[in-house]
Design an enzyme around this catalytic site. Structure first.
Site, PDB file in Angstrom:
ATOM      1  N   GLY A  89       1.877  -2.915   2.656  1.00  0.00           N
ATOM      2  CA  GLY A  89       2.247  -3.457   3.956  1.00  0.00           C
ATOM      3  C   GLY A  89       1.729  -2.668   5.132  1.00  0.00           C
ATOM      4  O   GLY A  89       1.466  -3.243   6.198  1.00  0.00           O
ATOM      5  N   ASN A 149       1.234  -2.372  -6.010  1.00  0.00           N
ATOM      6  CA  ASN A 149       0.114  -1.896  -6.816  1.00  0.00           C
ATOM      7  C   ASN A 149       0.560  -0.920  -7.904  1.00  0.00           C
ATOM      8  O   ASN A 149      -0.234  -0.162  -8.436  1.00  0.00           O
ATOM      9  CB  ASN A 149      -0.949  -1.232  -5.936  1.00  0.00           C
ATOM     10  CG  ASN A 149      -2.318  -1.240  -6.602  1.00  0.00           C
ATOM     11  OD1 ASN A 149      -2.687  -2.195  -7.287  1.00  0.00           O
ATOM     12  ND2 ASN A 149      -3.075  -0.173  -6.409  1.00  0.00           N
ATOM     13  N   ARG A 150       1.846  -0.940  -8.202  1.00  0.00           N
ATOM     14  CA  ARG A 150       2.396  -0.226  -9.365  1.00  0.00           C
ATOM     15  C   ARG A 150       3.287  -1.168 -10.169  1.00  0.00           C
ATOM     16  O   ARG A 150       4.028  -0.725 -11.039  1.00  0.00           O
ATOM     17  CB  ARG A 150       3.238   0.989  -8.925  1.00  0.00           C
ATOM     18  CG  ARG A 150       2.531   1.963  -7.988  1.00  0.00           C
ATOM     19  CD  ARG A 150       1.396   2.696  -8.668  1.00  0.00           C
ATOM     20  NE  ARG A 150       0.861   3.740  -7.788  1.00  0.00           N
ATOM     21  CZ  ARG A 150      -0.053   3.534  -6.838  1.00  0.00           C
ATOM     22  NH1 ARG A 150      -0.544   2.305  -6.650  1.00  0.00           N
ATOM     23  NH2 ARG A 150      -0.494   4.531  -6.086  1.00  0.00           N
ATOM     24  N   TYR A 249      -7.333   9.843  -8.608  1.00  0.00           N
ATOM     25  CA  TYR A 249      -5.911  10.116  -8.871  1.00  0.00           C
ATOM     26  C   TYR A 249      -5.395   8.983  -9.746  1.00  0.00           C
ATOM     27  O   TYR A 249      -5.640   7.809  -9.466  1.00  0.00           O
ATOM     28  CB  TYR A 249      -5.097  10.235  -7.570  1.00  0.00           C
ATOM     29  CG  TYR A 249      -4.990   8.966  -6.773  1.00  0.00           C
ATOM     30  CD1 TYR A 249      -3.874   8.142  -6.871  1.00  0.00           C
ATOM     31  CD2 TYR A 249      -6.016   8.579  -5.920  1.00  0.00           C
ATOM     32  CE1 TYR A 249      -3.778   6.967  -6.146  1.00  0.00           C
ATOM     33  CE2 TYR A 249      -5.934   7.416  -5.186  1.00  0.00           C
ATOM     34  CZ  TYR A 249      -4.813   6.613  -5.297  1.00  0.00           C
ATOM     35  OH  TYR A 249      -4.740   5.442  -4.573  1.00  0.00           O
ATOM     36  N   GLU A 271     -11.294   0.993  -0.496  1.00  0.00           N
ATOM     37  CA  GLU A 271     -10.670   1.693   0.629  1.00  0.00           C
ATOM     38  C   GLU A 271     -11.640   1.585   1.794  1.00  0.00           C
ATOM     39  O   GLU A 271     -12.708   2.192   1.789  1.00  0.00           O
ATOM     40  CB  GLU A 271     -10.411   3.156   0.266  1.00  0.00           C
ATOM     41  CG  GLU A 271      -9.562   3.358  -0.983  1.00  0.00           C
ATOM     42  CD  GLU A 271      -8.075   3.143  -0.717  1.00  0.00           C
ATOM     43  OE1 GLU A 271      -7.684   3.030   0.463  1.00  0.00           O
ATOM     44  OE2 GLU A 271      -7.309   3.094  -1.707  1.00  0.00           O
TER      45      GLU A 271
END
Length: 462
Positions: A89, A149-150, A249, A271
């Protein structure tokens, strides 16, 4: 690196980030304004677009999608690409850039070769916001404060396997991917400047390079985006402006890996802005920095890779067969309606491509994939004594609603007539009747494509 609940997280993604001020949101479209802009777009560009919803957010806001194509809403033997913005968001740049993209394609269709190529040869689906509630709250998670996104099922850990506990936004995306036949996709994020590719996680949660079976193809796609960008490839943090997700990561429950594993879809996580929520007057510049990258990534679907159709030698019916590449543990399935497949591969390599389906003899051939896309069609012969191909025939007749004969005729238009000298007289007659009609628009007639290679239904490999 921090470790929370056994899962690594990068500091720039933590909820402890300063809250976005009201002033910073000025100039960004609110959810109602975004919906209005999308509907106005479909009115202005009605000939190449439609709008539809894939579900609703926790707060009941529709998740609107724009489809951009010369035949929106119609199924064709073409690849499909999807862009998803605003997964988090507090990363709203993607939702704005996707509206820029849609308008650019509309304004330049029929004028610019790249815009025309995309609209005529790809079904582009644009979801500007996956997380409208999080945007309204100016925070990362959705209305339930869940990081979307998890929230996807994960290959390494039994996460999110309870369907009832998944967020409605996640369910909507998963259903959408299962309904559509996407070839590739990208989700737009903020907080860094890099093109991220699978795997996003690793078995032991360590920060390490975790290559998926199509590592070369993903590196090619990520590099294409980075090199086309104004300055992404110049990154001092990421070599070439790209990174393997787990090497950067580890992420678990991410959308990117789920797309590749369960959707047959090659997805990148992009990104696109160092600043998560830049001032609105910076958006046109960010758009220009990313414009060619976004366009080239979509056009890559038809400019590179191997594409074709698969059908049965006995009746000429399209087959939803599987396409495999020797040495790559991953399969791409052809569509049921047209038997078309679209396989992303890194150029400059030799491949052994095989098509297989229960009840039919598998066929394979060796190819050298250069810089341009290659068309490779397969004709599979039924196995002797097998009832599987008869089951396929009946299923096609049942699901086709009487359209299967028309679809076969349409399909045959794009194939070299010479190969059908071995088929029955009825197909020769049909081909002759259709010779003077408009050729069926298929991959082997796209700009820059060569005539298709056809692997016929004889015993042995071509």
């Amino acid at each position: 690196m921090d470790c929370t609940h056994g899962v690594f997280a990068r500091h720039l993604f933590e909820e402890s980030q300063p809250r976005i001020s009201e002033a910073r949101t000025h100039g960004y479209m609110g959810n109602s304004e975004l919906e209005k802009a999308m509907k106005e777009f479909t009115q202005r560009c009605a000939n190449i677009s439609r709008i539809y919803s894939i579900g609703k957010s926790v707060k009941g806001i529709p998740m609107w999608v724009l489809e951009i194509s010369d035949k929106p809403g119609q199924e064709e033997g073409e690849p499909a690409f999807k862009f998803i913005g605003n997964v988090h968001g507090d990363e709203p740049v993607g939702r704005e850039l996707l509206i820029f993209l849609a308008n650019w394609l509309c304004d330049n269709y029929g004028k610019d070769p790249l815009a025309t190529l995309i609209v005529n040869n790809v079904h582009l689906h644009v979801l500007p916001t996956m997380n409208p509630d999080g945007f309204a709250l100016r925070r990362r998670g959705n209305a339930n404060n869940v990081d979307l996104n998890r929230d996807f099922p994960d290959q390494f850990y039994p996460m999110n396997d309870i369907v009832s506990l998944r967020q409605p936004e996640t369910k909507a995306i998963m259903n959408w991917i299962k309904e559509q036949h996407f070839t590739a996709s990208a989700s737009l994020h903020g907080g860094a400047l890099v093109a991220n590719y699978p795997w996003d996680g690793s078995q032991d949660t360590r920060k390490q390079y975790a290559a998926c079976p199509d590592d070369k193809a993903f590196r090619h796609m990520a590099s294409l985006y980075s090199r086309s960008h104004y300055n992404m490839s110049l990154s001092k943090e990421f070599e070439g402006g790209i990174t393997n997700g787990a090497f950067w990561y580890p992420v678990y429950g991410g959308m990117q890996d789920w797309n590749y594993i369960h959707g047959g879809c090659f997805e990148l996580t992009l990104e696109i802005s160092d600043d998560k929520w830049p001032k609105a007057n910076e958006l046109p510049v960010i758009w220009e920095y990313n414009r060619m990258s976004m366009l080239n990534l979509v056009a890559n679907l038809v400019k590179t890779g191997v594409h074709g159709k698969i059908f049965s030698s006995d009746k000429g019916r399209p087959l939803p067969a599987s396409v495999m590449i020797k040495g790559i543990d991953y399969r791409v399935n052809a569509s049921r309606t047209y038997g078309d497949y679209h396989r992303m591969l890194a150029p400059g390599e030799s491949y052994e491509v095989a098509a297989s389906m229960p009840g039919f003899q598998s066929k394979s051939t060796h190819i050298l994939l250069e810089d341009e896309a290659m068309n490779l069609d397969f004709i599979l012969s039924p196995e002797e004594g097998s009832s599987k191909h008869e089951e396929v025939r009946k299923e096609c007749e049942c699901t086709g609603d009487g359209r299967d004969r028309v679809e076969v005729v349409e399909f045959l238009r794009g194939i070299n007539l010479g190969i059908y000298l071995l088929l029955s007289a009825i197909f020769l007659l049909l081909c002759c009747l259709l010779r003077r009609k408009t050729m069926f628009k298929s991959l082997n007639h796209r700009n820059g494509h060569k005539r298709p290679i056809v692997v016929q239904g004889f015993d042995g490999n071509a």
